[in-house]
Motif scaffolding. Structure first.
Motif, PDB file in Angstrom:
ATOM      1  N   THR A 153      79.517 107.657  56.826  1.00  0.00           N
ATOM      2  CA  THR A 153      79.712 107.038  55.785  1.00  0.00           C
ATOM      3  C   THR A 153      79.306 107.783  54.328  1.00  0.00           C
ATOM      4  N   VAL A 154      78.163 108.709  55.200  1.00  0.00           N
ATOM      5  CA  VAL A 154      77.350 108.959  53.309  1.00  0.00           C
ATOM      6  C   VAL A 154      78.098 110.053  53.259  1.00  0.00           C
ATOM      7  N   LEU A 155      79.004 110.839  54.310  1.00  0.00           N
ATOM      8  CA  LEU A 155      79.560 112.224  53.600  1.00  0.00           C
ATOM      9  C   LEU A 155      80.495 111.980  53.095  1.00  0.00           C
TER      10      LEU A 155
ATOM     11  N   ALA B 245      73.849 114.224  58.864  1.00  0.00           N
ATOM     12  CA  ALA B 245      73.965 113.666  58.665  1.00  0.00           C
ATOM     13  C   ALA B 245      73.894 112.383  59.823  1.00  0.00           C
ATOM     14  N   ARG B 246      74.497 112.402  60.745  1.00  0.00           N
ATOM     15  CA  ARG B 246      74.096 111.298  62.251  1.00  0.00           C
ATOM     16  C   ARG B 246      73.214 111.390  62.772  1.00  0.00           C
ATOM     17  N   ARG B 247      72.528 112.538  62.194  1.00  0.00           N
ATOM     18  CA  ARG B 247      70.725 112.678  63.161  1.00  0.00           C
ATOM     19  C   ARG B 247      69.777 112.190  62.267  1.00  0.00           C
ATOM     20  N   PHE B 248      70.245 111.912  61.175  1.00  0.00           N
ATOM     21  CA  PHE B 248      69.026 112.101  59.358  1.00  0.00           C
ATOM     22  C   PHE B 248      69.419 110.429  59.176  1.00  0.00           C
ATOM     23  N   GLY B 249      70.127 110.137  59.054  1.00  0.00           N
ATOM     24  CA  GLY B 249      70.798 108.504  58.342  1.00  0.00           C
ATOM     25  C   GLY B 249      71.243 109.129  56.932  1.00  0.00           C
ATOM     26  N   THR B 250      71.569 107.925  56.171  1.00  0.00           N
ATOM     27  CA  THR B 250      71.628 108.685  55.117  1.00  0.00           C
ATOM     28  C   THR B 250      70.659 108.765  53.876  1.00  0.00           C
ATOM     29  N   SER B 251      69.942 107.716  54.079  1.00  0.00           N
ATOM     30  CA  SER B 251      68.745 108.515  52.883  1.00  0.00           C
ATOM     31  C   SER B 251      67.903 109.794  53.624  1.00  0.00           C
TER      32      SER B 251
ATOM     33  N   PHE C 113      69.545 112.268  54.605  1.00  0.00           N
ATOM     34  CA  PHE C 113      70.451 113.058  54.408  1.00  0.00           C
ATOM     35  C   PHE C 113      70.343 113.365  52.723  1.00  0.00           C
ATOM     36  N   LEU C 114      70.137 112.464  51.881  1.00  0.00           N
ATOM     37  CA  LEU C 114      70.655 112.716  50.927  1.00  0.00           C
ATOM     38  C   LEU C 114      69.129 112.872  50.079  1.00  0.00           C
ATOM     39  N   LEU C 115      68.953 113.145  50.590  1.00  0.00           N
ATOM     40  CA  LEU C 115      66.990 113.138  49.839  1.00  0.00           C
ATOM     41  C   LEU C 115      67.187 114.706  50.457  1.00  0.00           C
ATOM     42  N   LEU C 116      67.863 114.828  51.564  1.00  0.00           N
ATOM     43  CA  LEU C 116      66.902 116.322  52.062  1.00  0.00           C
ATOM     44  C   LEU C 116      68.241 117.032  50.874  1.00  0.00           C
ATOM     45  N   LEU C 117      69.326 116.843  50.561  1.00  0.00           N
ATOM     46  CA  LEU C 117      70.940 117.329  50.125  1.00  0.00           C
ATOM     47  C   LEU C 117      70.053 117.824  48.682  1.00  0.00           C
ATOM     48  N   LEU C 118      69.552 117.139  47.681  1.00  0.00           N
ATOM     49  CA  LEU C 118      68.826 116.956  46.361  1.00  0.00           C
ATOM     50  C   LEU C 118      67.887 117.706  46.487  1.00  0.00           C
ATOM     51  N   VAL C 119      67.618 117.842  47.822  1.00  0.00           N
ATOM     52  CA  VAL C 119      65.919 118.639  47.341  1.00  0.00           C
ATOM     53  C   VAL C 119      66.435 119.974  47.649  1.00  0.00           C
ATOM     54  N   THR C 120      67.564 120.369  49.135  1.00  0.00           N
ATOM     55  CA  THR C 120      67.478 122.487  48.565  1.00  0.00           C
ATOM     56  C   THR C 120      68.691 122.057  47.516  1.00  0.00           C
ATOM     57  N   ILE C 121      69.751 121.573  47.211  1.00  0.00           N
ATOM     58  CA  ILE C 121      70.087 121.351  45.776  1.00  0.00           C
ATOM     59  C   ILE C 121      68.764 121.622  44.497  1.00  0.00           C
ATOM     60  N   ALA C 122      67.727 121.057  44.458  1.00  0.00           N
ATOM     61  CA  ALA C 122      67.132 121.613  43.586  1.00  0.00           C
ATOM     62  C   ALA C 122      66.022 123.040  43.720  1.00  0.00           C
ATOM     63  N   ALA C 123      65.880 123.173  45.083  1.00  0.00           N
ATOM     64  CA  ALA C 123      65.922 124.768  45.311  1.00  0.00           C
ATOM     65  C   ALA C 123      66.560 125.477  45.630  1.00  0.00           C
ATOM     66  N   GLY C 124      68.044 125.445  45.699  1.00  0.00           N
ATOM     67  CA  GLY C 124      68.735 126.718  44.720  1.00  0.00           C
ATOM     68  C   GLY C 124      68.708 127.033  43.636  1.00  0.00           C
TER      69      GLY C 124
ATOM     70  N   LEU D 132      60.158 118.004  57.550  1.00  0.00           N
ATOM     71  CA  LEU D 132      59.669 116.807  56.456  1.00  0.00           C
ATOM     72  C   LEU D 132      60.717 115.075  56.841  1.00  0.00           C
ATOM     73  N   PHE D 133      61.982 115.959  56.898  1.00  0.00           N
ATOM     74  CA  PHE D 133      62.892 115.242  56.992  1.00  0.00           C
ATOM     75  C   PHE D 133      63.138 114.241  58.472  1.00  0.00           C
ATOM     76  N   ASP D 134      63.302 115.396  59.158  1.00  0.00           N
ATOM     77  CA  ASP D 134      63.545 115.048  60.471  1.00  0.00           C
ATOM     78  C   ASP D 134      63.210 113.814  61.367  1.00  0.00           C
TER      79      ASP D 134
END
Length: 231
Positions: free
Chosen positions: A6-8, A90-96, A98-109, A221-223
């Motif tokens: 769903t988060v995806l 997303a299946r491994r991490f779950g919603t929260s 997954f979104l946190l990793l996405l935001l962190v990597t966006i900021a890292a970029g 850190l997110f796993d």
């Protein structure tokens, strides 16, 4: 495609809705949106007061630039890549997570783009850094024995295989080949992007690499898979 996390689905949906709304805006209004929410490295070296959003935009543009895309092709490539590799994460991490990793990597970029071109006034947009980070996270476990890309298929347990660690991932011939291919493609776009067919502007490959490295290195850190399972 019909059984995506769903988060995806919501993440991709937001990207598409934002692009549709921008397509309906008058040209000048769209330019205002791009300059207010897109990432401009020079904003942090004295140009903030001359750009829409002012100094305040320094706080949101390292994230909001990922919501904007140059055209439908740009958006489509990011969406397809995210669906391809983001599903396993997303299946491994779950919603929260997954979104946190996405935001962190966006900021890292965004940070990587700034460090590479601190005074550059070029507008950086697109979710590629976040997609790159998610791809790197998938590489940490998807190629491990029993993982979704190493014989595990779509079995639920395939998404929960222990993280073998960064060194083991780099020594795994499948994940190592994947990572090297990813860097090779991005360097190709960075060096010769202007000469490639269908590429109408500069490629922010530095942001891609920043997001990828963040996803690769910060994965533990997110796993949610326990440390004991990884030992």
């Amino acid at each position: 495609m019909f059984n995506l996390p769903t988060v995806l689905v919501w993440t991709v949906g937001v990207l598409i809705v934002v692009h549709v709304i921008r397509a309906l805006l008058p040209y000048q209004s769209d330019v205002e949106v791009l300059m207010t929410f897109g990432f401009v490295p020079a904003r942090y070296t004295g140009a903030a007061e001359f750009l829409p959003g002012g100094i305040a935009a320094c706080f949101w543009t390292p994230l909001t630039y990922a919501l904007l895309h140059a055209d439908w092709l740009h958006l489509g490539v990011n969406v397809l890549w995210m669906l391809s590799f983001g599903s396993a994460v997303a299946r491994r991490f779950g919603t929260s997570r997954f979104l946190l990793l996405l935001l962190v990597t966006i900021a890292a970029g965004a940070l990587a783009q700034f460090l590479a071109m601190p005074g550059n006034e070029t507008l950086v947009i697109g979710a590629s850094a976040g997609v790159s980070g998610i791809t790197a996270a998938a590489a940490r476990f998807a190629f491990a024995p029993g993982g979704p890309l190493a014989g595990g298929g779509t079995h639920p347990n395939a998404y929960l295989v222990p993280d073998p660690g960064l060194r083991a991932s780099l020594l795994n011939p499948y994940s190592a080949f994947f990572i090297l291919m990813w860097f090779g493609i991005n360097l190709l776009f960075g060096v010769g992007g202007q000469m490639l067919p269908g590429v109408g502007g500069a490629i922010a490959w530095q942001a891609h690499i920043g997001g990828f490295l963040a996803g690769l290195l910060l994965f533990p850190l997110f796993d949610p898979v326990g440390h004991e399972a990884r030992s």
